[in-house]
Design an enzyme around this catalytic site. Structure first.
Site, mmCIF file in Angstrom:
data_model
loop_
_atom_site.group_PDB
_atom_site.id
_atom_site.type_symbol
_atom_site.label_atom_id
_atom_site.label_comp_id
_atom_site.label_asym_id
_atom_site.label_seq_id
_atom_site.Cartn_x
_atom_site.Cartn_y
_atom_site.Cartn_z
ATOM 1 N N HIS A 23 0.843 -1.204 0.000
ATOM 2 C CA HIS A 23 0.000 0.000 0.000
ATOM 3 C C HIS A 23 0.873 1.248 0.000
ATOM 4 C CE1 HIS A 23 -3.071 -2.911 1.517
ATOM 5 N NE2 HIS A 23 -3.798 -2.236 0.645
ATOM 6 N N ASN A 24 1.420 1.552 -1.155
ATOM 7 C CA ASN A 24 2.304 2.703 -1.306
ATOM 8 C C ASN A 24 1.922 3.485 -2.563
ATOM 9 O OD1 ASN A 24 3.433 1.197 -3.483
ATOM 10 N ND2 ASN A 24 4.767 0.140 -2.031
ATOM 11 N N ALA A 25 2.712 4.472 -2.905
ATOM 12 C CA ALA A 25 2.378 5.341 -4.037
ATOM 13 C C ALA A 25 2.441 4.596 -5.369
ATOM 14 C CB ALA A 25 3.325 6.548 -4.064
ATOM 15 N N VAL A 26 3.254 3.559 -5.446
ATOM 16 C CA VAL A 26 3.317 2.785 -6.694
ATOM 17 C C VAL A 26 2.008 2.050 -6.919
ATOM 18 C CG1 VAL A 26 4.605 1.044 -7.987
ATOM 19 C CG2 VAL A 26 5.806 2.539 -6.384
ATOM 20 N N HIS B 45 -7.020 6.798 -3.229
ATOM 21 C CA HIS B 45 -7.908 5.827 -2.579
ATOM 22 C C HIS B 45 -7.287 5.133 -1.376
ATOM 23 C CE1 HIS B 45 -5.516 2.830 -4.703
ATOM 24 N NE2 HIS B 45 -6.110 1.907 -3.981
ATOM 25 N N ASP C 199 -8.677 -1.424 -8.151
ATOM 26 C CA ASP C 199 -8.002 -1.602 -6.874
ATOM 27 C C ASP C 199 -7.493 -3.028 -6.691
ATOM 28 O OD1 ASP C 199 -6.999 -0.802 -4.440
ATOM 29 O OD2 ASP C 199 -8.880 -1.112 -3.367
ATOM 30 N N GLN D 257 -3.177 -16.394 -2.745
ATOM 31 C CA GLN D 257 -3.574 -15.833 -4.038
ATOM 32 C C GLN D 257 -4.716 -16.615 -4.670
ATOM 33 O OE1 GLN D 257 -2.555 -12.874 -5.362
ATOM 34 N NE2 GLN D 257 -1.671 -12.739 -3.313
#
Length: 503
Positions: free
Chosen positions: A221-224, A261, A370, A421
């Site tokens: 959960h980062n800017a990338v 988001h 998302d 996954q």
């Protein structure tokens, strides 16, 4: 100082105290914030954005502030009871500590009266200010890009609508500025700067602030991730049904919602905040805690930069709609949105000339963007899987360290990446993208479903090759929690533990 009240259901009952800190970032604190700890208010660097208050903080639960507010006086704060977890006082700096050794900010169990409680303003801003206070240099100094890298990044932006877009390579070419570069390019490409008369300096400042308030130390959960979601959102906005129906305002909201988001995401999930009695969980009443925080933080940055200040007639409406889009990413409400989507498709009554229907499709598009990683080509999808699993297991390590019950899918001893996954794809991704494919039966939808099937088969093959030393219950966790959700949709969303793990 100008104060704007954002939550009418949580009215102000007392004046704002003079000790309010200079706001920079999503500012959230309360007298119960011993969970985190923070330095003396006078020493904190300037902050920006939203300010969230606990009810015990002698003021509003939630306010917005515009203009600088300086610390006028030092005020001591007494801690309040910590409910059923009086022993838990965790310094969130340990979340990103490889050694997991309690740092100087760790507060031991027991009463803490007589000790000045530290304050956390935003998760990310606190980390930045801590480096300054402790004399720690930034681990990744900014380097000037040469023309070759700039040229390669521009070449990549020419293919920004490709589903095979490599956001990791783009982030390297932009020297870690993928979110700013991507969002600015897309807004400009649509001509939104001219159409809405957006000040270029304000827009750039807003995007830089947004990127800075993502936690670079979060594996996932980062800017990338935000840049990747923004690029996926752009792909969906170009789909024929949407391209011919969406208004410029819809496109602007969709891109901004994608970029913000997960703003100021702490790298842990909602159940973790709830069981540690974090003030944000109390503030938002254990419901869509992170999503509400992301939204309020985004609005705070919009207001500080004054990006929409010249649009007084639509500014508040856009802020509300931005919140509606971000709140839709709460995966604990997956069945609610999916059921509504399926009903519309079965009845064939979606009319994109209707503003509410367009907004709903934007919500579904953002939900797809998302969690679209399993629908990317294997080389990209596998990298995202590794990152999100690393973040899950890191939370599990923190929970073990502080003797908390380990959240489902967060125990590295009981779960494997492959089974996590497969469960995620089976119970979350496939149902959503199957309905999206019904709505938009295009080459892109077929490509995404094709990658999803291939990636699931690849993980299945890897799982068969694994020989775990202990039973793996990852898929079982997904299935059991999924069935529980179907039976308890009317119950509090905090019981839907597995859902909140993903976002």
């Amino acid at each position: 100082m100008e104060v704007c009240y954002q939550l009418p259901v949580l009215p102000l009952d007392r004046p704002v105290p003079k000790h309010v800190l200079s706001r920079r970032g999503a500012i959230s604190f309360s007298s119960s914030s011993s969970l985190f700890g923070a330095p003396d208010p006078r020493q904190l660097s300037q902050r920006r954005g939203a300010i969230s208050y606990d009810s015990s903080d002698q003021t509003a639960l939630y306010i917005r502030m515009l203009g600088d507010v300086r610390v006028r006086s030092q005020v001591g704060f007494e801690p309040e009871g910590r409910g059923s977890y009086p022993y838990l006082c965790i310094d969130f700096r340990t979340l990103h500590s490889s050694s997991l050794i309690p740092g100087p900010g760790f507060i031991s169990a027991g009463p803490v009266s007589g000790r000045r409680l530290r304050r956390l303003l935003s998760f990310q801003r606190y980390l930045h200010s801590s480096r300054l206070l402790w004399g720690t240099t930034h681990l990744n100094p900014l380097h000037i890009l040469d023309e070759d890298y700039i040229g390669q990044a521009k070449c990549m932006l020419e293919r920004v609508g490709s589903w095979n877009f490599d956001i990791f390579l783009f982030d390297r070419l932009t020297n870690g500025n993928s979110l700013v570069t991507m969002t600015f390019h897309l807004l400009n490409q649509y001509g939104l700067l001219e159409l809405f008369q957006l000040d270029m300096v304000k827009l750039w400042r807003f995007l830089v602030m947004v990127q800075e308030d993502y936690h670079s130390l979060n594996p996932y959960h980062n800017a990338v991730h935000a840049a990747d979601v923004t690029q996926a959102m752009y792909c969906y906005l170009r789909e024929p049904k949407l391209a011919k129906s969406l208004t410029s305002c819809d496109i602007l909201l969709g891109l901004l919602a994608a970029a913000t988001h997960d703003l100021d995401h702490p790298g842990v999930n909602q159940p973790f905040l709830i069981k540690t009695n974090h003030y944000l969980a109390k503030l938002y009443r254990n419901s869509s805690v992170l999503e509400n925080h992301h939204w309020r933080s985004a609005v705070g940055l919009l207001r500080e930069t004054g990006l929409f200040s010249h649009l007084p007639l639509i500014r508040l409406k856009m802020e509300r709609q931005l919140g509606s889009l971000i709140l839709a990413t709460d995966i604990s409400r997956q069945n609610e949105y999916l059921g509504k989507f399926r009903t519309h498709l079965n009845q064939d009554d979606l009319c994109l000339s209707n503003a509410s229907h367009r907004h709903f499709i934007l919500q579904m598009a953002l939900k797809c963007a998302d969690i679209c990683n399993p629908c990317r080509p294997w080389e990209l999808s596998k990298q995202w899987s590794e990152k999100v699993t690393q973040e899950f297991f890191h939370q599990g390590d923190i929970e073990k360290k502080h003797k908390l019950e380990v959240s489902p899918l967060c125990d590295s001893q009981r779960n494997s990446m492959g089974n996590i996954q497969i469960g995620f794809m089976t119970y979350v991704v496939e149902p959503l993208f199957a309905e999206w494919g019904r709505f938009s039966d295009t080459r892109l939808s077929q490509t995404m479903l094709g990658h999803l099937g291939l990636n699931k088969a690849s993980w299945g093959g890897l799982v068969q090759q694994e020989r775990p030393s202990s039973p793996d219950d990852s898929t079982g966790c997904f299935e059991s929690h999924f069935k529980r959700i179907e039976k308890r949709l009317s119950k509090d969303c905090t019981e839907m533990t597995w859902c909140v793990l993903i976002l």
